[in-house]
Design an enzyme around this catalytic site. Structure first.
Site, PDB file in Angstrom:
ATOM      1  N   ASP A  67       0.886  -1.160   0.000  1.00  0.00           N
ATOM      2  CA  ASP A  67       0.000   0.000   0.000  1.00  0.00           C
ATOM      3  C   ASP A  67       0.933   1.223   0.000  1.00  0.00           C
ATOM      4  OD1 ASP A  67      -2.358   1.615   0.451  1.00  0.00           O
ATOM      5  OD2 ASP A  67      -1.663   1.811   2.515  1.00  0.00           O
ATOM      6  N   LEU A  68       0.421   2.378  -0.364  1.00  0.00           N
ATOM      7  CA  LEU A  68       1.282   3.571  -0.443  1.00  0.00           C
ATOM      8  C   LEU A  68       1.105   4.502   0.766  1.00  0.00           C
ATOM      9  CD1 LEU A  68       3.249   5.346  -2.142  1.00  0.00           C
ATOM     10  CD2 LEU A  68       1.232   6.355  -3.215  1.00  0.00           C
ATOM     11  N   ASP A  69      -0.091   5.128   0.854  1.00  0.00           N
ATOM     12  CA  ASP A  69      -0.349   6.105   1.922  1.00  0.00           C
ATOM     13  C   ASP A  69      -0.287   5.420   3.292  1.00  0.00           C
ATOM     14  OD1 ASP A  69      -0.945   8.313   0.165  1.00  0.00           O
ATOM     15  OD2 ASP A  69      -2.875   7.401  -0.261  1.00  0.00           O
ATOM     16  N   THR A 120       1.316  10.379   3.699  1.00  0.00           N
ATOM     17  CA  THR A 120       0.392  11.323   3.071  1.00  0.00           C
ATOM     18  C   THR A 120      -0.927  11.433   3.833  1.00  0.00           C
ATOM     19  OG1 THR A 120       0.081   9.481   1.613  1.00  0.00           O
ATOM     20  CG2 THR A 120       1.161  11.395   0.675  1.00  0.00           C
ATOM     21  N   LYS A 172      -8.936   5.910   5.953  1.00  0.00           N
ATOM     22  CA  LYS A 172      -7.706   5.263   5.466  1.00  0.00           C
ATOM     23  C   LYS A 172      -8.028   4.058   4.587  1.00  0.00           C
ATOM     24  CE  LYS A 172      -4.559   6.836   9.022  1.00  0.00           C
ATOM     25  NZ  LYS A 172      -3.724   6.476  10.164  1.00  0.00           N
ATOM     26  N   SER A 175      -2.463   0.499  -4.415  1.00  0.00           N
ATOM     27  CA  SER A 175      -2.987   1.667  -3.698  1.00  0.00           C
ATOM     28  C   SER A 175      -4.352   2.083  -4.223  1.00  0.00           C
ATOM     29  CB  SER A 175      -2.010   2.834  -3.877  1.00  0.00           C
ATOM     30  OG  SER A 175      -2.598   4.038  -3.440  1.00  0.00           O
ATOM     31  N   ALA A 176      -5.192   2.593  -3.329  1.00  0.00           N
ATOM     32  CA  ALA A 176      -6.515   3.102  -3.725  1.00  0.00           C
ATOM     33  C   ALA A 176      -6.411   4.485  -4.355  1.00  0.00           C
ATOM     34  CB  ALA A 176      -7.408   3.182  -2.491  1.00  0.00           C
ATOM     35  N   LYS A 223     -10.898  -1.233  -1.722  1.00  0.00           N
ATOM     36  CA  LYS A 223     -10.661  -2.062  -0.545  1.00  0.00           C
ATOM     37  C   LYS A 223     -11.853  -1.843   0.400  1.00  0.00           C
ATOM     38  CE  LYS A 223      -5.740  -0.972  -1.000  1.00  0.00           C
ATOM     39  NZ  LYS A 223      -4.578  -0.239  -0.442  1.00  0.00           N
ATOM     40  N   GLU A 242       0.099  -3.259   4.702  1.00  0.00           N
ATOM     41  CA  GLU A 242      -1.072  -2.373   4.817  1.00  0.00           C
ATOM     42  C   GLU A 242      -1.161  -1.667   6.167  1.00  0.00           C
ATOM     43  OE1 GLU A 242      -3.673  -0.875   3.913  1.00  0.00           O
ATOM     44  OE2 GLU A 242      -3.893  -1.475   1.843  1.00  0.00           O
ATOM     45  N   ASP A 243      -1.610  -0.406   6.149  1.00  0.00           N
ATOM     46  CA  ASP A 243      -1.826   0.310   7.416  1.00  0.00           C
ATOM     47  C   ASP A 243      -3.310   0.498   7.726  1.00  0.00           C
ATOM     48  OD1 ASP A 243      -2.232   2.203   5.298  1.00  0.00           O
ATOM     49  OD2 ASP A 243      -2.154   3.788   6.809  1.00  0.00           O
TER      50      ASP A 243
HETATM   51  C1  BG6 Z   1      -5.738   5.798  -0.031  1.00  0.00           C
HETATM   52  C2  BG6 Z   1      -5.852   6.600   1.238  1.00  0.00           C
HETATM   53  O1  BG6 Z   1      -4.430   5.380  -0.219  1.00  0.00           O
HETATM   54  O2  BG6 Z   1      -6.152   6.582  -1.151  1.00  0.00           O
HETATM   55  C3  BG6 Z   1      -7.263   7.146   1.400  1.00  0.00           C
HETATM   56  O3  BG6 Z   1      -5.536   5.780   2.353  1.00  0.00           O
HETATM   57  C4  BG6 Z   1      -7.629   7.945   0.139  1.00  0.00           C
HETATM   58  O4  BG6 Z   1      -7.328   7.933   2.553  1.00  0.00           O
HETATM   59  C5  BG6 Z   1      -7.485   7.070  -1.094  1.00  0.00           C
HETATM   60  O5  BG6 Z   1      -8.974   8.409   0.247  1.00  0.00           O
HETATM   61  C6  BG6 Z   1      -7.832   7.801  -2.386  1.00  0.00           C
HETATM   62  O6  BG6 Z   1      -6.863   8.772  -2.645  1.00  0.00           O
HETATM   63  P1  BG6 Z   1      -6.925   9.840  -3.816  1.00  0.00           P
HETATM   64  O7  BG6 Z   1      -5.501  10.352  -3.879  1.00  0.00           O
HETATM   65  O8  BG6 Z   1      -7.318   9.117  -5.053  1.00  0.00           O
HETATM   66  O9  BG6 Z   1      -7.913  10.873  -3.426  1.00  0.00           O
HETATM   67 MG    MG Z   2      -2.756   3.185   3.533  1.00  0.00          MG
END
Ligand code: BG6
Ligand code: MG
Length: 215
Positions: free
Chosen positions: A9-11, A17, A45, A114-115, A145, A169-170
């Protein structure tokens, strides 16, 4: 287990972030007269941008039309992208770059799962693109997710069976997604929150190849 791929996962795992997401959701919530706290932020998250907005609106007991929701999500994303456009390589979380390198050196494949639709920008700003054999983000998936789609697409891109993949994953939704995809999962953060994970560490600075192989 025989680990052949790691999917990250990224964030909150590779970069912090979450604080930028929080600041921009908080600003939007303030404008809407909604009291939005750091505690509430845990629920955002790992979930998509639109689902995050719906949670913020739920907290404020507000309903909006589809068109209004699009406008609000866009406004939040403009503030967010303004912040991430200034990100630097030193914003990579402790140990993340080093662990990615160890994984690569061990001949294990790597993917991003990542989402976020902004994942590409973040990887570029922090200089992390060369560490990944495949990148799957919010632009490539139809379901968010805890649906396993993002991780299954990552495994598919790497041509590795889910049973040989480990996800990092966090977010609770992310841990559930990995398990639903038949993968092992290492939680990054608190064991109390991520209690379904196979192992929990406080950050990638606490990871090494031995821990990976002991799963
Ligand atoms: C996830 C974050 O990685 O990305 C979420 O944990 C966030 O908090 C989601 O809503 C979507 O991100 P973005 O950058 O497409 O608005
Ligand atoms: Mg995350």
């Amino acid at each position: 287990m025989n680990v052949k791929a790691c999917i990250f996962d990224l964030d909150g795992v590779i970069v912090d972030t979450a604080v930028y997401h929080f600041k921009s959701w908080k600003r939007l919530a303030d404008e809407l007269g909604i009291n939005f706290t750091l505690h509430d932020n845990e629920r955002l998250k790992g979930v998509s941008r639109m689902r995050s907005l719906e949670i913020v609106l739920e907290i404020g007991h507000q309903t909006k039309t589809e068109a209004e929701k699009q406008e609000l999500a866009t406004r939040k994303n403009e503030w967010y992208t303004e912040m991430i456009s200034k990100m630097k390589p030193d914003e990579v979380l402790p140990g993340a770059r080093e662990f990615l390198q160890q994984v690569k050196n061990a001949g294990i494949k790597t993917a991003l799962g990542s989402a976020s639709k902004n994942a590409g920008t973040i990887l570029e700003k922090t200089g992390l693109i060369p560490f990944f054999d495949a990148i799957v983000d919010g632009n490539h998936v139809a379901t968010a997710k805890p649906d396993p789609e993002v991780f299954l697409k990552g495994a598919e891109a790497l041509k590795i069976e889910p049973a040989n993949c480990v996800v990092f994953e966090d977010a609770i939704a992310g841990v559930e997604a990995a398990l639903a995809g038949g993968m092992k999962v290492i939680g990054i953060g608190s064991g109390e929150i991520l209690n379904k994970a196979d192992l929990v560490v406080s950050g990638l600075d606490k990871m090494n190849i031995d821990k990976l192989n002991s799963l």
